[in-house]
Design an enzyme around this catalytic site. Structure first.
Site, PDB file in Angstrom:
ATOM      1  N   ASN A   1       1.783  -3.231   4.628  1.00 42.35           N
ATOM      2  CA  ASN A   1       3.041  -3.192   5.372  1.00 42.35           C
ATOM      3  C   ASN A   1       4.000  -2.180   4.756  1.00 42.35           C
ATOM      4  OD1 ASN A   1       5.521  -3.708   6.648  1.00 42.35           O
ATOM      5  ND2 ASN A   1       5.036  -5.852   6.961  1.00 42.35           N
ATOM      6  N   ASP A   2       4.556  -2.511   3.614  1.00 39.88           N
ATOM      7  CA  ASP A   2       5.626  -1.694   3.036  1.00 39.88           C
ATOM      8  C   ASP A   2       5.167  -0.295   2.646  1.00 39.88           C
ATOM      9  OD1 ASP A   2       7.402  -3.936   3.179  1.00 39.88           O
ATOM     10  OD2 ASP A   2       6.387  -4.760   1.430  1.00 39.88           O
ATOM     11  N   VAL A   3       3.889  -0.132   2.278  1.00 38.59           N
ATOM     12  CA  VAL A   3       3.413   1.170   1.805  1.00 38.59           C
ATOM     13  C   VAL A   3       3.207   2.158   2.942  1.00 38.59           C
ATOM     14  CG1 VAL A   3       2.348   0.182  -0.245  1.00 38.59           C
ATOM     15  CG2 VAL A   3       0.998   0.437   1.845  1.00 38.59           C
ATOM     16  N   VAL A   4       3.364   1.709   4.216  1.00 49.21           N
ATOM     17  CA  VAL A   4       3.265   2.614   5.365  1.00 49.21           C
ATOM     18  C   VAL A   4       4.544   2.575   6.207  1.00 49.21           C
ATOM     19  CG1 VAL A   4       0.751   2.540   5.527  1.00 49.21           C
ATOM     20  CG2 VAL A   4       2.098   0.806   6.722  1.00 49.21           C
TER      21      VAL A   4
ATOM     22  N   ALA B   1       8.226  -7.130   0.924  1.00 51.71           N
ATOM     23  CA  ALA B   1       9.583  -6.690   0.604  1.00 51.71           C
ATOM     24  C   ALA B   1      10.622  -7.266   1.557  1.00 51.71           C
ATOM     25  CB  ALA B   1       9.668  -5.163   0.631  1.00 51.71           C
TER      26      ALA B   1
END
Length: 457
Positions: free
Chosen positions: A383-386, A424
């Protein structure tokens, strides 16, 4: 015996260095682990050889208990439990440093030089902070304490007061040799370890894990000076320095300041912001058959794995699916973000367990430029890394954080259980783009359906 022990310690130290060198690459990681284990056996046996009047029953019982517990845990731990296991091991290293320091302080008939007092102080307070901080990190990673940041007014002032008190008690011990002052210093350090970590949210735990790894190494090195044990000094310094370098790499990957990491509390600022969705948004959803059709007819596919992949244990099914695509002539690669999962290298270990070819696994810097020329990106459990907000939304807590630029691909397929925010706590604009298709369900079940769909295509 002294010369022999020095030679054996040197051999063990060299093996530890070779272990770190081997662990720098997936292809040599097994060899590196072997070097490390051999080095540790040599170091332990050498230490037992030169001990003065050892209590063999006590030592043997402790070694046997540790070996049994370690073997059992290594065989039973799930891949999703690796991050908290690492945090737990860091806590034991810190606790060991504290106990050794206390034993040295209360050892009758032994006087410590001023240099040894400083070494005891440094090793003990770093060990104490590492112990309690690692316990809190373990609780956050395992979900026992909750992953949210805990902040309150005057938090940084409290940390400053605790740090100054710790140093003050340390100085009192240095001047007066007071056991009470030393124990008071340890008590304050134990509390400081808690207050430094509680304001750090779950999304920042990868940095915390690498930071605590560094702390545990320096604690071991400090106690090594007190014990005049060269291999403990060398091993601790290797772990401390490599952990510090890894922490710096993690900070760059998350757009964090290394100073704020070392002082603690950087998670509170991140948690204060937010770019959560304001009201309902439109998104497109499809089935596993739809996703399989798109990827089966693509020339190139990039897979972005995340923590959800580990939770569902879908890595083996995913590699089977990748093999099916490869047989159809599709160029399949994996893109790894430095902080994907719950600890550095989590996704690399996960894919290695599924025997994914190393040449297919690429780091962010290697593959980011290829997303714009890729037909389909499969985001599974990430999720957060993209999240494009890291590049486009200056008000987002993750703004400036380097991401895998999956949004630049011609088509993006995202496998998630629901539209809930990631670790996050932030919404992800990628999910609402016209070229994005959401496939809802457990990752393993969805991937198994993808495999079947490709086979019957």
């Amino acid at each position: 015996m002294i010369n022999l022990s020095a030679i054996l310690y040197l051999v063990a130290a060299v093996l530890f260095v070779l272990a770190l060198k081997g662990l720098s690459s997936p292809t040599s990681a097994r060899r590196g682990n072997t070097f490390g284990m051999i080095g540790m056996v040599i170091a332990v046996v050498t230490t037992l050889m030169i001990m003065d009047k050892p209590v063999w029953a006590l030592l043997g019982g402790a070694i046997a208990a540790g070996a049994l517990i370690g073997t059992w845990k290594a065989k039973t731990v799930e891949m999703t439990g690796m991050p908290e296991l690492v945090a737990a091991m860091h806590s034991l290293v810190g606790l060991s440093a504290v106990l050794i320091a206390v034993a040295a302080i209360f050892h009758t008939g032994q006087e410590h030089t001023p240099v040894q007092k400083v070494e005891l102080f440094i090793g003990a307070f770093i060990g104490a902070i590492t112990f309690t901080a690692s316990v809190i990190a373990y609780g956050k990673l395992s979900g026992k304490f909750g992953s949210k940041a805990v902040s309150f007014g005057g938090q940084h002032l409290l940390n400053l007061v605790l740090a100054l008190s710790m140093v003050g008690f340390g100085l009192a011990y240095f001047v007066t040799d007071s056991h009470a002052a030393f124990l008071a210093m340890l008590a304050v350090a134990l509390v400081l370890g808690v207050t430094l970590i509680i304001p750090i949210g779950g999304a920042d735990m990868p940095v915390v894990v690498s930071m605590l790894n560094s702390y545990s190494g320096w604690a071991a090195a400090g106690i090594g000076f007190t014990l005049n044990n060269p291999v403990l000094i060398i091993a601790g310094a290797c772990v401390g320095s490599s952990g510090a370098i890894l922490s710096y790499i993690m900070c760059k990957a998350m757009n964090r300041s290394i100073v704020s990491v070392l002082l603690g509390g950087f998670g509170a600022e991140a948690a204060a912001g937010g770019s959560a969705a304001s009201g309902p948004k439109n998104y497109k959803s499809g089935s596993a058959d739809d996703a399989a059709f798109l990827m089966g007819n693509a020339d190139s596919v990039i897979i972005v794995p995340g923590y959800g992949l580990a939770v569902s244990r879908a890595q083996h099914a995913l590699q089977e699916f990748a093999d099916k695509l490869t047989e159809k002539g599709v160029n399949v690669r994996y893109a790894i973000h430095p902080v994907a999962g719950r600890m550095p290298g989590h996704m690399n270990v996960l894919l290695a367990e599924a025997e994914v070819p190393y040449e297919q696994v690429l780091e962010m810097e290697e593959i980011n430029s290829d997303f714009s020329n890729t037909d389909v990106v499969l985001v599974i459990g990430a999720n957060d890394v993209v999240n494009p907000a890291a590049q486009k939304d200056k008000g987002s807590p993750i703004y400036g954080m380097p991401i895998l630029e999956a949004y630049k691909a011609r088509t993006t397929i995202v496998v998630k259980r629901s539209m809930n925010a990631g670790y996050a706590g932030l919404d992800n604009e990628l999910f609402y783009m016209d070229k994005t298709m959401m496939v809802f369900g457990d990752a393993k079940k969805v991937v198994e359906e993808l495999v079947k769909a490709v086979e019957h295509a």
